[in-house]
Design a protein around this motif. Structure first.
Motif, mmCIF file in Angstrom:
data_model
loop_
_atom_site.group_PDB
_atom_site.id
_atom_site.type_symbol
_atom_site.label_atom_id
_atom_site.label_comp_id
_atom_site.label_asym_id
_atom_site.label_seq_id
_atom_site.Cartn_x
_atom_site.Cartn_y
_atom_site.Cartn_z
ATOM 1 N N ILE A 154 1.787 -5.829 -5.398
ATOM 2 C CA ILE A 154 1.415 -5.003 -6.545
ATOM 3 C C ILE A 154 2.687 -4.735 -7.340
ATOM 4 C CG2 ILE A 154 0.352 -2.859 -7.326
ATOM 5 C CD1 ILE A 154 -1.240 -2.751 -4.778
ATOM 6 N N THR A 155 2.871 -5.510 -8.401
ATOM 7 C CA THR A 155 4.062 -5.323 -9.235
ATOM 8 C C THR A 155 3.993 -4.028 -10.025
ATOM 9 O OG1 THR A 155 3.038 -6.634 -10.998
ATOM 10 C CG2 THR A 155 4.417 -7.810 -9.409
ATOM 11 N N GLY A 156 2.792 -3.511 -10.216
ATOM 12 C CA GLY A 156 2.634 -2.252 -10.934
ATOM 13 C C GLY A 156 3.277 -1.068 -10.236
ATOM 14 N N PHE A 157 3.581 -1.217 -8.939
ATOM 15 C CA PHE A 157 4.242 -0.137 -8.207
ATOM 16 C C PHE A 157 5.637 0.132 -8.760
ATOM 17 C CE2 PHE A 157 1.437 1.077 -4.885
ATOM 18 C CZ PHE A 157 2.041 2.121 -4.207
ATOM 19 N N SER A 158 6.243 -0.860 -9.404
ATOM 20 C CA SER A 158 7.616 -0.705 -9.891
ATOM 21 C C SER A 158 7.729 0.331 -11.000
ATOM 22 C CB SER A 158 8.147 -2.049 -10.385
ATOM 23 O OG SER A 158 7.373 -2.515 -11.472
ATOM 24 N N THR A 159 6.613 0.690 -11.622
ATOM 25 C CA THR A 159 6.647 1.662 -12.719
ATOM 26 C C THR A 159 6.342 3.078 -12.258
ATOM 27 O OG1 THR A 159 4.304 1.309 -13.252
ATOM 28 C CG2 THR A 159 5.921 -0.147 -14.315
ATOM 29 N N LEU A 160 6.033 3.257 -10.972
ATOM 30 C CA LEU A 160 5.641 4.576 -10.480
ATOM 31 C C LEU A 160 6.853 5.482 -10.297
ATOM 32 C CD1 LEU A 160 2.937 3.657 -7.809
ATOM 33 C CD2 LEU A 160 2.600 4.351 -10.192
ATOM 34 N N SER A 161 6.633 6.776 -10.523
ATOM 35 C CA SER A 161 7.675 7.780 -10.304
ATOM 36 C C SER A 161 7.787 8.086 -8.818
ATOM 37 C CB SER A 161 7.340 9.054 -11.081
ATOM 38 O OG SER A 161 7.204 8.776 -12.466
ATOM 39 N N PRO A 162 8.893 8.676 -8.372
ATOM 40 C CA PRO A 162 9.013 9.056 -6.958
ATOM 41 C C PRO A 162 7.864 9.959 -6.528
ATOM 42 C CG PRO A 162 11.134 9.203 -8.033
ATOM 43 C CD PRO A 162 10.140 8.953 -9.121
ATOM 44 N N GLY A 163 7.340 9.739 -5.351
ATOM 45 C CA GLY A 163 6.230 10.525 -4.820
ATOM 46 C C GLY A 163 5.519 9.765 -3.730
ATOM 47 N N ASN A 164 4.382 10.294 -3.267
ATOM 48 C CA ASN A 164 3.588 9.678 -2.213
ATOM 49 C C ASN A 164 2.293 9.130 -2.805
ATOM 50 O OD1 ASN A 164 5.422 10.298 -0.157
ATOM 51 N ND2 ASN A 164 4.580 12.350 0.061
ATOM 52 N N TYR A 165 1.924 7.919 -2.402
ATOM 53 C CA TYR A 165 0.755 7.249 -2.955
ATOM 54 C C TYR A 165 -0.068 6.643 -1.822
ATOM 55 C CZ TYR A 165 3.351 7.679 -7.306
ATOM 56 O OH TYR A 165 4.042 8.183 -8.384
ATOM 57 N N SER A 166 -1.406 6.634 -1.998
ATOM 58 C CA SER A 166 -2.298 6.012 -1.027
ATOM 59 C C SER A 166 -3.114 4.932 -1.725
ATOM 60 C CB SER A 166 -3.234 7.052 -0.392
ATOM 61 O OG SER A 166 -4.026 7.687 -1.382
ATOM 62 N N LEU A 167 -3.659 4.004 -0.933
ATOM 63 C CA LEU A 167 -4.442 2.886 -1.458
ATOM 64 C C LEU A 167 -5.877 2.987 -0.953
ATOM 65 C CD1 LEU A 167 -1.960 -0.064 -0.752
ATOM 66 C CD2 LEU A 167 -2.017 1.452 -2.728
ATOM 67 N N ARG A 168 -6.841 2.747 -1.849
ATOM 68 C CA ARG A 168 -8.255 2.664 -1.471
ATOM 69 C C ARG A 168 -8.730 1.267 -1.835
ATOM 70 N NH1 ARG A 168 -13.356 4.482 -3.939
ATOM 71 N NH2 ARG A 168 -14.849 4.944 -2.288
ATOM 72 N N ILE A 169 -9.216 0.528 -0.848
ATOM 73 C CA ILE A 169 -9.587 -0.870 -1.036
ATOM 74 C C ILE A 169 -11.106 -0.993 -0.990
ATOM 75 C CG2 ILE A 169 -9.324 -3.199 -0.125
ATOM 76 C CD1 ILE A 169 -6.663 -2.260 1.071
ATOM 77 N N LEU A 170 -11.686 -1.652 -2.001
ATOM 78 C CA LEU A 170 -13.133 -1.751 -2.147
ATOM 79 C C LEU A 170 -13.545 -3.215 -2.276
ATOM 80 C CD1 LEU A 170 -11.905 0.505 -4.470
ATOM 81 C CD2 LEU A 170 -14.175 1.390 -4.015
ATOM 82 N N VAL A 171 -14.635 -3.609 -1.577
ATOM 83 C CA VAL A 171 -15.145 -4.971 -1.603
ATOM 84 C C VAL A 171 -16.494 -4.974 -2.313
ATOM 85 C CG1 VAL A 171 -15.891 -6.941 -0.213
ATOM 86 C CG2 VAL A 171 -13.938 -5.561 0.516
ATOM 87 N N ASP A 172 -16.679 -5.872 -3.292
ATOM 88 C CA ASP A 172 -17.893 -5.950 -4.102
ATOM 89 C C ASP A 172 -18.650 -7.227 -3.746
ATOM 90 O OD1 ASP A 172 -19.835 -5.838 -5.988
ATOM 91 O OD2 ASP A 172 -18.523 -6.085 -7.724
ATOM 92 N N THR A 173 -19.970 -7.103 -3.559
ATOM 93 C CA THR A 173 -20.797 -8.269 -3.216
ATOM 94 C C THR A 173 -21.309 -9.003 -4.440
ATOM 95 O OG1 THR A 173 -22.763 -6.887 -3.123
ATOM 96 C CG2 THR A 173 -21.549 -7.229 -1.072
ATOM 97 N N GLY A 174 -20.865 -8.593 -5.631
ATOM 98 C CA GLY A 174 -21.317 -9.253 -6.844
ATOM 99 C C GLY A 174 -22.387 -8.484 -7.570
ATOM 100 N N THR A 175 -22.835 -7.388 -6.990
ATOM 101 C CA THR A 175 -23.868 -6.568 -7.643
ATOM 102 C C THR A 175 -23.255 -5.427 -8.425
ATOM 103 O OG1 THR A 175 -24.050 -5.129 -5.715
ATOM 104 C CG2 THR A 175 -25.443 -7.093 -5.759
ATOM 105 N N GLY A 176 -21.912 -5.267 -8.332
ATOM 106 C CA GLY A 176 -21.255 -4.146 -8.999
ATOM 107 C C GLY A 176 -21.168 -2.919 -8.127
#
Length: 650
Positions: A154-176
């Motif tokens: 995730i290259t977007g992490f390089s723009t984040l300010s100092p702090g604590n971050y968590s990730l939520r991962i979601l899987v889609d079956t194609g129905t939205g």
């Protein structure tokens, strides 16, 4: 009539219970089915990264055995410590990025296939029959579990300010609809340290005047963020580089008769930089003196500042004489019949290393010259940097031992460099030159020789040997032998007012408890730590004792005792030499350089260029599928349908 109504009500009551139970089972299966079919696992996730860096980890999407799941895409939602989303990054199951700010590499892919389900039930008037409910396509395997494995950045992490971050991962079956999620532990983003490396130059002093052979450059470099590189420049030219912290010493090839600027640049792992420099004037490496000398009387010519050399000579006759001392780090400038390479080859044949500092001494007069001397004493001064071959700021194995330095004399008749032996009357250069005496003064830092003729001179010395381990036969099984031996230590060199670590090689014939190790016979004012209650292992080991030498001590060689004692073994001792050198006094007035400009603290690191938001990547063709739990729910509904049909026929 009453009996018939009672039977009908009984059937209706049982049917209502069956319908309720069936609906409950269907609801539970629908709610719980997908979570069991697909699971998510994250590995190689750092718990902390520095601000400005991307986040990298491994993501597994696991599919249970017997399932065919039509996975459409995967989304990673980044949330801050308050639960607010600060970034969403989505990619297709084949690893193609849908949004910018994420790079995905597909490591492992699950197989693509189809599945079907059928049932068995009773229907009037057909009787018991098989019923097929259909089939669907998806990812998975009918006999074993499978997975999609991705390397995520995730290259977007390089723009984040100092702090604590968590990730939520979601899987889609194609129905939205996201039907499988996972929350990843916190990743901390810490602020980048802006503390630059610390650079200290201890020698030479800024604004001082030195000679061509007095070329030691010493100092130290430390970095709290780790050291990436140290670059050494002389008069704007890069002459050396290294990447280790700590003390350093280098021998500089100055330009004589000019101002020389030495700059050292230290760069840490976050590109913080510190620069320090000194300027020194280097004298012309030549001393020319016109002397009127008297027969059998000592005449002294001091050329230490310009040539690091001093001579005393006694002529056999009186008269005027022109005395010339000419020094260089390149011997071929003094005599084109030889070279530094040739000198090194000559001295290495004696197991020595060259110091690459040379001086040519000449006497020219009508009556007084080199051929009618009674004797001449030549003193050649050496620098610490010439001894410190590996440049780490201390004398250790592989460096040149100052106590074993020798003067070499170039014999023009043979073209060979002759070593001048210690403390003996000898002849060299095919018997044409007599050596009356020679030696080393480690207190004042020079090598000297008393001989009958002058010439071109250089210096070389033996290297500091590595400690030789003591090997003692191990006692037979069942027999405990209490024996401790101390290995060879060699000479320890230390500057007055400094500390030095004394490494003591030991060998014990058995595991020896309660051993005391200490130094004895220390001069007044010297101190050393003591090791008490040490347990020595069986075989070879090494102890280290810190020795502190006072600043006001006189330079010279001191004999010190190492003592090792235990209740079982007794006591053993061994002598070693401590060579104390007295550093040259610095000028009283030194104009310090202004501190290096500090890096601005408000520098903003621009975010990486985003991918165009209007680029559309076509998704893979959606394929309808039926997962296992959903088919089970349909099977459970078959008895209900058959029962309702029988009731309508009653």
């Amino acid at each position: 009539m009453a009996l018939g109504e009672s039977i009908v009500k009984h059937i209706e009551r049982k049917s209502s219970i069956s319908i309720g139970l069936t609906l409950l089972i269907i609801t539970m299966l629908i709610l719980s089915g997908p979570a069991a079919a697909v699971s998510i696992n994250v590995s190689s996730l750092p718990t902390k990264i520095e601000q400005g860096n991307s986040l990298n980890f491994i993501l597994d999407t696991n599919i249970s055995a017997g399932e065919n799941i039509p996975i459409y895409n995967i989304t990673i939602n980044v949330m801050n410590s308050t639960g607010n989303s600060v970034g969403n990054y989505t990619f297709y199951q084949n690893g193609t990025a849908i949004t910018s700010g994420i790079n995905v590499s597909l490591i492992t892919s699950a197989p693509f296939g189809y599945g079907y389900r059928y049932g068995y039930g009773y229907a009037v008037p057909l009787g018991y029959q098989n019923y097929t409910f259909g089939y669907g396509y998806g990812y998975g395997n009918s006999t074993s579990s499978s997975k999609f494995e991705y390397n995520i950045t995730i290259t977007g992490f390089s723009t984040l300010s100092p702090g604590n971050y968590s990730l939520r991962i979601l899987v889609d079956t194609g129905t939205g609809n996201y039907y499988t999620t996972a929350t990843v532990p916190v990743v901390g983003v810490s602020a980048v340290s802006v503390t630059p490396p610390a650079v200290t130059i201890t020698k030479p002093a800024n604004g001082s005047t030195v000679g061509i052979l007095n070329n030691t450059f010493e100092g130290s470099v430390t970095a709290v963020n780790g050291l990436a590189a140290v670059k050494l420049y002389l008069n704007g030219t890069l002459v050396d580089s290294w990447s280790s912290e700590g003390n350093f010493s280098r021998a500089m090839n100055y330009t004589s008769g000019a101002l020389n600027v030495i700059k050292i640049e230290a760069i840490d792992n976050y590109n913080n930089t510190n620069v320090s420099e000194v300027s020194v004037y280097v004298n012309q490496p030549v001393v020319v003196v016109n002397k009127t000398v008297i027969a059998n009387t000592t005449t002294t010519v001091n050329g230490i500042i310009n040539t690091s050399t001093e001579i005393e000579f006694v002529p056999a006759v009186s008269g005027n004489v022109l005395v010339t001392l000419n020094a260089s780090t390149n011997v071929s400038w003094l005599d084109n019949r030889t070279s530094n390479t040739y000198f090194s080859a000559n001295v290495s044949a004696n197991g020595r290393k060259a110091l690459n500092g040379f001086v040519k001494i000449e006497l020219n007069g009508t009556k007084v010259n080199d051929s009618n001397l009674r004797y001449a004493v030549v003193k050649m001064y050496y620098s610490f940097a010439q001894l410190d071959q590996n440049g780490n700021g201390k004398l250790d194995p592989g460096d040149i031992n100052p106590a074993a330095l020798h003067i070499y004399r170039f014999c023009s008749a043979t073209g060979v460099w002759n070593a001048i032996p210690y403390n003996t009357n000898a002849t060299i250069c095919n018997g044409t030159v007599t050596v009356y005496n020679s030696g080393v003064n480690t207190t004042e830092g020079f090598v000297w020789a008393n001989l009958s003729r002058l010439s071109l001179y250089g210096m070389a010395g033996s290297v500091v040997p590595a400690p030789t381990p003591v090997i003692v036969p191990v006692a037979a099984p069942g027999v405990t032998t209490h024996e401790i031996k101390i290995g060879s230590i060699g000479n320890i060199t230390v500057k007055a007012g400094a500390n030095v670590t004394v490494g003591i090689p030991l060998h014990s014939a058995s595991e020896e408890p309660d051993v005391n190790i200490y130094l004895e016979n220390l001069p007044s004012g010297w101190t050393a730590e003591q090791l008490k209650g040490v347990t020595l292992p069986l075989g070879n080991s090494k102890a280290e004792i810190e020795l502190m030498v006072p600043e006001n001590v006189t330079g010279g060689t001191y004999k010190v005792l190492i003592a090792v004692a235990s209740a079982w073994f007794g006591k053993t001792e061994q002598k070693f030499n401590v060579i104390v050198t007295t550093p040259a006094k610095k000028p009283s007035k030194v104009t310090p350089l202004p501190p290096p400009a500090k890096k601005p603290s408000n520098v903003t690191i621009p975010p990486p260029a985003k991918k165009p938001s209007n680029v559309t990547i076509p998704p893979p063709a959606k394929k309808k599928g039926i997962c296992g739990p959903t088919l089970i729910a349909l099977l459970a509904a078959v008895p209900l349908a058959l029962r309702l049909r029988r009731r309508r026929r009653v």
